[in-house]
Design a protein around this motif. Structure first.
Motif, PDB file in Angstrom:
ATOM      1  N   LYS A 360      -3.557 -13.913   3.182  1.00 57.91           N
ATOM      2  CA  LYS A 360      -3.166 -14.710   4.363  1.00 57.91           C
ATOM      3  C   LYS A 360      -2.700 -13.819   5.507  1.00 57.91           C
ATOM      4  CE  LYS A 360      -1.843 -18.860   1.770  1.00 57.91           C
ATOM      5  NZ  LYS A 360      -0.714 -19.678   1.259  1.00 57.91           N
ATOM      6  N   SER A 361      -1.944 -12.778   5.178  1.00 59.84           N
ATOM      7  CA  SER A 361      -1.480 -11.874   6.237  1.00 59.84           C
ATOM      8  C   SER A 361      -2.643 -11.113   6.859  1.00 59.84           C
ATOM      9  CB  SER A 361      -0.440 -10.887   5.686  1.00 59.84           C
ATOM     10  OG  SER A 361      -1.033  -9.946   4.808  1.00 59.84           O
ATOM     11  N   LEU A 362      -3.660 -10.780   6.038  1.00 62.50           N
ATOM     12  CA  LEU A 362      -4.822 -10.065   6.555  1.00 62.50           C
ATOM     13  C   LEU A 362      -5.736 -10.974   7.371  1.00 62.50           C
ATOM     14  CD1 LEU A 362      -5.597  -7.831   3.449  1.00 62.50           C
ATOM     15  CD2 LEU A 362      -4.780  -7.052   5.684  1.00 62.50           C
ATOM     16  N   LEU A 363      -5.669 -12.274   7.140  1.00 60.62           N
ATOM     17  CA  LEU A 363      -6.392 -13.209   8.004  1.00 60.62           C
ATOM     18  C   LEU A 363      -5.788 -13.225   9.401  1.00 60.62           C
ATOM     19  CD1 LEU A 363      -7.175 -16.371   5.826  1.00 60.62           C
ATOM     20  CD2 LEU A 363      -8.817 -14.828   6.904  1.00 60.62           C
ATOM     21  N   LYS A 364      -4.481 -13.031   9.484  1.00 58.51           N
ATOM     22  CA  LYS A 364      -3.805 -13.044  10.787  1.00 58.51           C
ATOM     23  C   LYS A 364      -3.965 -11.724  11.519  1.00 58.51           C
ATOM     24  CE  LYS A 364      -0.219 -16.323   9.316  1.00 58.51           C
ATOM     25  NZ  LYS A 364       1.241 -16.516   9.064  1.00 58.51           N
ATOM     26  N   ASN A 365      -3.890 -10.637  10.764  1.00 56.82           N
ATOM     27  CA  ASN A 365      -3.945  -9.309  11.376  1.00 56.82           C
ATOM     28  C   ASN A 365      -4.880  -8.404  10.589  1.00 56.82           C
ATOM     29  OD1 ASN A 365      -1.692  -9.615  13.417  1.00 56.82           O
ATOM     30  ND2 ASN A 365      -0.564 -10.054  11.530  1.00 56.82           N
ATOM     31  N   PRO A 366      -5.824  -7.750  11.274  1.00 54.70           N
ATOM     32  CA  PRO A 366      -6.758  -6.866  10.573  1.00 54.70           C
ATOM     33  C   PRO A 366      -6.032  -5.774   9.802  1.00 54.70           C
ATOM     34  CG  PRO A 366      -7.475  -7.237  12.834  1.00 54.70           C
ATOM     35  CD  PRO A 366      -6.094  -7.815  12.719  1.00 54.70           C
ATOM     36  N   TYR A 367      -6.632  -5.374   8.689  1.00 51.69           N
ATOM     37  CA  TYR A 367      -6.051  -4.324   7.859  1.00 51.69           C
ATOM     38  C   TYR A 367      -6.059  -2.998   8.601  1.00 51.69           C
ATOM     39  CZ  TYR A 367      -5.528  -0.949   4.060  1.00 51.69           C
ATOM     40  OH  TYR A 367      -5.109   0.093   3.263  1.00 51.69           O
ATOM     41  N   GLN A 368      -4.948  -2.287   8.486  1.00 54.54           N
ATOM     42  CA  GLN A 368      -4.838  -0.932   9.009  1.00 54.54           C
ATOM     43  C   GLN A 368      -4.250  -0.052   7.927  1.00 54.54           C
ATOM     44  OE1 GLN A 368      -2.404  -1.335  12.546  1.00 54.54           O
ATOM     45  NE2 GLN A 368      -4.196  -1.627  13.849  1.00 54.54           N
TER      46      GLN A 368
END
Length: 381
Positions: A360-368
């Motif tokens: 869910k967090s990666l849906l909001k913000n792209p992985y870095q």
């Protein structure tokens, strides 16, 4: 110190040998050998704690390792055998109330129940099972202070009760849980050095503790030493092989990770102990090592190959972790649409393995990548 009161039944050496051979069969994932030896103990001494403990460990290991915690039918089999084993040892203790083996066995099985429920996030059930485990293990030591196997369960409780804030936060309003991680590690090392049945299990738990990044006990070099000792003792066990791959990763030996993971993958289908369900582990290691080198295109290819190789399998914990890792690689390559598709795919399954919050967090913000270009630990969360 209490005066030792030893078991009312003195087991002949061959029964001890059969019990140990049965447990060694579990460590080797040779369940036929394990069952044959445990049944010999049952035949000689019905309801003996060693037999019930061994039987439950076989069921647990099959669920945990042979089925990768992904088979609900095998889960029910394990739960039923665990209940039956606890009931069997209770019968034994009614006959032999001064037998430290009984309290050790039932304490270990309550500990197994606590760990199982904790991993399934049934915190309340885990707490009460853990409390029963501690009471029985302490009773075993009161009867025989040299029963070093009891320190294995006590050490697990002390360490995890003191280092799992999520559990403590949930239970704080209901019960007071206190643990002492330093004491836990000390007890686990005592079991590692002196226990009869749980010395090797203590090494495995210590490896897990020593591989926690940022932790007080982080010592991956020592973990690598321990797992190589275990691999020498149980050369047929593919999971010992894989733990060595994890330890090589933690010590920064990425080329060795790749070599060992390729060897691991090559043994699947050729060696009877290297089963198809372990394919996802091999590709996770290969792809994550490529990520750690900054070879994102190579990592993408490896994770996609893993996805293709897993098409015929039911979704497993490591298989879904592979899919999430692939989404991270898509993000690193700027393929945001593909990454979003991956995270949604992960979320389409019941959250049995605790991946939902990350997806869910990666849906909001792209992985870095975190600082230092490190993709983080190799195993799933």
């Amino acid at each position: 110190m209490a005066t030792p009161i030893f078991a009312e039944i003195k087991l002949p050496p061959e029964v001890y040998a059969q019990a140990r051979e049965g447990i060694n069969g579990v460590y080797s994932l040779d369940f036929d050998v394990a069952e044959q030896n445990i049944q010999k103990v049952f035949a000689a001494y019905p309801d003996h704690p060693f037999a019930h403990f061994g039987n439950a460990m076989i069921a647990w290991s099959r669920y945990e390792y042979e089925f990768e915690k992904s088979d609900e039918k095998q889960q029910k089999v394990f739960e039923q055998i665990l209940d039956d084993s606890i009931s069997g040892i209770k019968r034994w203790l009614k006959k032999y109330p001064q037998d430290p083996n009984g309290y050790m066995g039932i304490g270990a099985l309550y500990g197994l129940r606590a760990m199982f429920n904790m991993r399934n996030r049934n915190w309340i059930t885990a707490y009460f099972a853990g409390r029963k485990a501690i009471a029985n293990l302490e009773k075993s030591l009161a009867l025989d202070p040299t029963y070093y196997d009891a320190y294995f369960g006590l050490g697990i409780y002390q360490y995890y009760a003191g280092t799992l804030p999520a559990v403590i936060k949930i239970l704080a309003k209901i019960v007071a849980i206190k643990g002492n991680p330093d004491e836990g590690v000390k007890q686990l090392n005592l079991a590692r050095e002196k226990a009869v049945f749980t010395a090797d299990s203590s090494k495995l738990i210590l490896i897990e503790i020593q591989n926690v990044r940022g932790g007080k006990y982080y010592a991956p070099e020592k973990s690598l030493e321990y797992i190589r000792q275990l691999r020498a003792k149980y050369p047929k066990n593919p999971l010992m092989h894989y733990v060595e791959i994890i330890c090589l990763y933690e010590t920064g030996q990425l080329d060795a990770v790749t070599r060992q993971a390729q060897e691991f993958l090559g043994l699947i289908g050729k060696d009877p102990f290297y089963k198809d369900i372990y394919i996802s582990r091999a590709y996770t290691a290969l792809g994550t090592a490529a990520m750690a080198r900054g070879e994102y295109a190579q990592a993408r290819q490896l994770f996609e190959q893993g996805r293709e190789a897993l098409k015929a399998q039911a979704v497993s914990r490591w298989g879904l972790w592979n899919e999430l890792r692939l989404g991270e690689v898509y993000d690193l390559l700027g393929e945001r649409d593909l990454a979003v598709k991956q995270y949604k795919y992960v979320l389409s399954f019941k959250d049995k393995w605790g991946f939902d919050d990350l997806a869910k967090s990666l849906l909001k913000n792209p992985y870095q990548l975190p600082a230092g270009q490190d993709p983080g630990p190799l195993p799933p969360l």
